[in-house]
Design an enzyme around this catalytic site. Structure first.
Site, short mmCIF file in Angstrom:
data_model
loop_
_atom_site.label_atom_id
_atom_site.label_comp_id
_atom_site.label_asym_id
_atom_site.label_seq_id
_atom_site.Cartn_x
_atom_site.Cartn_y
_atom_site.Cartn_z
N ASP A 265 19.47 -6.49 29.63
CA ASP A 265 20.54 -6.04 30.51
C ASP A 265 21.57 -7.15 30.77
O ASP A 265 21.22 -8.33 30.82
CB ASP A 265 19.92 -5.58 31.83
CG ASP A 265 20.82 -4.68 32.63
OD1 ASP A 265 22.00 -4.53 32.26
OD2 ASP A 265 20.35 -4.13 33.65
N ARG B 22 17.80 2.45 42.35
CA ARG B 22 18.24 1.21 41.70
C ARG B 22 19.77 1.18 41.58
O ARG B 22 20.33 0.76 40.57
CB ARG B 22 17.58 1.04 40.33
CG ARG B 22 17.62 -0.39 39.78
CD ARG B 22 16.89 -0.48 38.45
NE ARG B 22 16.92 -1.85 37.93
CZ ARG B 22 17.64 -2.23 36.85
NH1 ARG B 22 18.39 -1.35 36.21
NH2 ARG B 22 17.61 -3.48 36.44
N LYS C 152 16.18 -1.11 22.95
CA LYS C 152 15.24 -0.93 24.05
C LYS C 152 15.88 0.07 25.01
O LYS C 152 16.78 -0.26 25.77
CB LYS C 152 14.95 -2.26 24.76
CG LYS C 152 13.92 -2.15 25.88
CD LYS C 152 13.67 -3.52 26.53
CE LYS C 152 12.70 -3.43 27.69
NZ LYS C 152 11.32 -3.16 27.27
N ASP D 24 16.02 2.17 28.07
CA ASP D 24 15.41 2.14 29.40
C ASP D 24 15.83 3.37 30.21
O ASP D 24 16.81 4.06 29.88
CB ASP D 24 15.82 0.86 30.13
CG ASP D 24 14.71 0.32 31.03
OD1 ASP D 24 13.81 1.11 31.41
OD2 ASP D 24 14.74 -0.88 31.36
N CYS E 209 11.28 3.00 27.25
CA CYS E 209 10.92 2.23 28.44
C CYS E 209 11.41 3.01 29.65
O CYS E 209 12.50 3.57 29.62
CB CYS E 209 11.56 0.85 28.37
SG CYS E 209 11.34 -0.17 29.86
N ASP F 107 5.99 -2.75 33.70
CA ASP F 107 6.74 -3.96 34.01
C ASP F 107 5.82 -5.08 34.49
O ASP F 107 6.24 -6.23 34.59
CB ASP F 107 7.77 -3.68 35.10
CG ASP F 107 8.99 -2.95 34.57
OD1 ASP F 107 9.15 -2.86 33.34
OD2 ASP F 107 9.80 -2.46 35.38
#
Length: 732
Positions: free
Chosen positions: A361, A437, A470, A472, A520, A542
């Site tokens: 990220d 989040r 990846k 997410d 993920c 995680d």
């Protein structure tokens, strides 16, 4: 209108073509044989599709009489409730969990299904059912995998009436176990940083519901179950019936013991808040529900499921690629990524033998915290003034491929995308929009959102030499509204969203076949056999604490293969528990899955790099055994065990690798002797330690029988100690 019918994975060629299904027209009995299982069903005198047998493979000489419906127990428990049906509609006085519930425009809600016809095509069986009076049909689909005997079931409801109807519940089917009162259920629960807890309970009269109402699979329950006989708690012996649902949205599995003490397992999309308006001429396809049987205990059941996932579910099955050793830069830089810093980390990663370098990220938009930028998928010009190409070229020059973190399904309110398209998120008009989040969920069910997500990902892959994404997904659904469609169609969001998710992944893989993808979701919140068909690996948690991961990884492997399980070596002490363990211990814990490194390499000392380089080299020598071999749980870390031991044996039984872990030694007691499994009894195997902790009492070469019956001693004393050794068959 379908769930996943057009995208359904087909079993590997050569395995699905064998004629494994037979129908006896005289007795009206279907028999399915594959692997070491037989599955038998038939058409009874009421034209119901009735379960007859599911268990260890029977002799070809064994015959079955025509099934007859159960007479029922009383006026309160009629035949429809005590007959073990394969697929049953809610109607005719049904009280057990139905597979199908429908409301018609005139208010009628009664559906009674009867057999119409069938067809057999190699390893596939299709059976057509119809309501007794209305033009509502259900096509039941069965497919058997020849080697493992894992059976895939699904159902398609077809509206051939002249008016729309509402499907309020559709399951993929019901698995009926042999009559018995001594069954035990195993299932998996968890939460963020504490996923994959193995639970068990006695099955008693009533119903146990495993489910997610979160819009996605969810860590709180995973769509997997295993049922065995109470008292046969053994890794390698005893009957086990197991199954897993291939669906990445809200789901439900019902385990019910009925009034006749029969156990039935029904699974499909969650009926909570569900209603699918099906127009005339349309059909609705359920997800796939997979199940199998093992007489070799829960360990045998998981080994069958692992083999099935590798041969029939994963991309490129039956020969998916081995997972490369990966480095991810998140813990080193978090959001503070830039070209120079990532290049320096890439050099350090390459020095220990890493094969894939992944920028996490922070590389895009105005992304300096998790409060902004999500949804704006352009390369940040301050961090990467020349785009990603210079970094990618640097990574390639170091003989690694390049990967990138993305979160395509989310948006920050503080983003250009949200300011332009605030209507693109899941929402109820006039109601608050709940953030998680600091982000909201894009409504992937919308065609324009689906197009936007695909286009930016396709552009990213076209313009950059990227080998890995990846993918997410860091929150669950809230306010699952879709104001752009008619109110009666809004609940289709539960289906259309997942359908579009799968279609994006499928189209990306078609256009960019070299690109590999990881699923993920804040850890292991979206792991299931649906998403695994489109992704090469998954992120189980995680929580990368090496000791915690023993338990997490143990639970994970009951349902999913170690070869898809990413396991990172991260810094010590960990953020999770502030626990300090050695770098060797951390590596050995992670080497039980697909190895990754997430430590901040900028803080490593020369001796850390030397240790890591040695252990990465060792892992490359054993990874095929770990990722593709048969897993044996020799000592479980469950229930607070002080020890944990796993063994992986290659498919040809020529190689094995064993990992042993000790939490704390006490009072001079030695580590328990390790008794191996899965070796050839009469073959001779050479044993070799990876770390020098084998006991001096072990011979260098001995038979498979010796290693399995006499066992192996390892010298582990102290706190958080670990050892590993290999066995190799000696050719005579």
């Amino acid at each position: 209108m379908v769930f996943v019918g057009a995208l359904r994975p087909l079993f590997a060629a050569g395995q699905s073509n064998a004629a494994l299904i037979h129908f006896d027209g005289q007795t009206q009995v279907f028999r399915i044989d594959a692997g070491d299982i037989s599955y038998v069903l038939g058409i009874n005198e009421k034209k119901q599709l009735q379960a007859i047998y599911w268990g260890k493979r029977l002799s070809t000489a064994d015959a079955f009489a025509m099934p007859h419906s159960d007479p029922g127990l009383s006026s309160f428990e009629s035949s429809s409730n005590t007959t073990q049906q394969e697929f049953v509609g809610w109607g005719g006085g049904l009280y057990v969990e139905p597979d199908l519930k429908v409301t018609f425009p005139d208010g009628n809600r009664d559906v009674v299904l009867q057999y119409v016809s069938h067809r057999i095509d190699g390893s596939q069986l299709t059976i057509l059912l119809k309501d007794v009076s209305r033009e509502v049909y259900v096509e039941l689909q069965y497919q058997i995998e020849a080697t493992t005997g894992v059976l895939r079931r699904s159902a398609q409801v077809q509206n051939r009436t002249s008016a729309p109807l509402t499907v309020e519940e559709i399951a993929s089917g019901t698995w009926n176990l042999p009559r018995g009162t001594d069954y035990r259920l195993r299932y998996l629960t968890g939460r963020w940083a504490g996923e994959w807890n193995l639970r068990e309970q006695i099955i008693q009269p009533g119903k146990t519901i495993l489910e997610s109402r979160r819009g996605s699979t969810g860590a709180q329950n995973n769509p997997w179950f295993a049922i065995d006989r109470n008292g046969s708690n053994d890794q390698d012996h005893g009957e086990v019936w197991f199954g897993a649902l291939g669906w990445s949205g809200s789901w439900q599995i019902s385990i019910e013991q009925d009034a006749a003490q029969q156990v039935r397992v029904t699974g499909g999309p969650n009926r909570f808040d569900f209603g699918y308006l099906l127009a005339p001429g349309e059909h609705l396809q359920s997800p796939d529900f997979y199940a199998g049987y093992s007489h070799d205990g829960i360990g045998g059941a998981s080994r069958l499921l692992h083999r099935f996932e590798i041969s029939s579910i994963l991309p490129h099955a039956p020969g998916p690629k081995l997972r490369p050793v990966l480095y991810n830069s998140w813990e080193a830089t978090e959001f503070k990524v830039d070209e120079a810093g990532q290049e320096a980390l890439a050099e350090k990663a390459a020095s220990i033998g890493v094969e894939r370098f992944v920028v996490d990220d922070g590389w895009f938009g105005q992304r300096s915290t998790d409060r902004a930028g999500l949804g704006d998928w352009y390369v940040n010009p301050e961090k990467f003034p020349h785009g990603l190409k210079p970094l990618i070229d640097k990574v390639h020059s170091l003989h690694m491929d390049f990967g990138l973190w993305v979160e395509p399904e989310m948006v920050n309110p503080n983003s250009d995308l949200y300011r332009k398209h605030s209507d693109w998120v899941l929402n109820f008009t006039g109601r608050p929009r709940t953030e998680g989040r600091n982000q909201l969920m894009l409504n992937l069910a919308r065609p324009d959102v689906r197009e936007y997500v695909f286009e930016f990902l396709d552009k990213l892959l076209r313009e950059n030499d990227i080998a890995f994404l990846k993918w997410d997904y860091n929150r669950n659904w809230s306010e699952p509204g879709w104001p752009a469609v008619a109110p009666e169609d809004e609940k289709k969001v539960y289906i259309a969203y997942i359908q579009n998710l799968y279609s994006i992944l499928d189209e990306l893989r078609t256009k960019h076949p070299h690109v590999e993808i990881e699923s993920c979701s804040g850890g292991g919140s979206r792991v299931d056999l649906g998403i695994m068909h489109y992704t090469d690996e998954v992120w189980p948690s995680d929580n990368t604490d090496a000791f915690d991961r023993l338990l997490i990884q143990d639970g994970f492997t009951y349902a999913y293969a170690p070869g898809v399980m990413m396991a990172w070596v991260t810094d010590s002490p960990t953020w999770v528990n502030q626990r300090t363990v050695s770098l060797e211990y951390r590596f050995l814990s992670s080497m039980q899955g697909s190895l990754g490194v997430g430590s901040n390499l900028n803080n490593w000392k020369p001796e850390d790099f030397a240790t890591a380089k040695k252990m990465v080299t060792q892992y490359k020598q054993i990874r095929e055994i770990v990722q593709r071999g048969s897993l044996y749980r020799l000592i479980s870390p469950q229930n607070g065990s002080e020890q944990s031991v796993t063994e992986s044996v290659s498919e040809d039984q020529r190689h094995a690798v064993v990992f042993a872990f000790l939490h704390s030694s006490q009072m001079l007691y030695p580590f328990p002797r390790i008794y191996l499994r899965g070796l050839k009894i009469d073959a001779m195997y050479r044993i070799e330690a990876l770390d020098g902790k084998l006991s001096g009492n072990s011979p260098a070469v001995a038979s498979g029988a010796f290693w399995m019956q006499h066992g192996v001693d390892v010298d582990l004393r102290g706190d958080f100690q670990a050892a590993a050794f290999t066995l190799e068959l000696m050719d005579r």
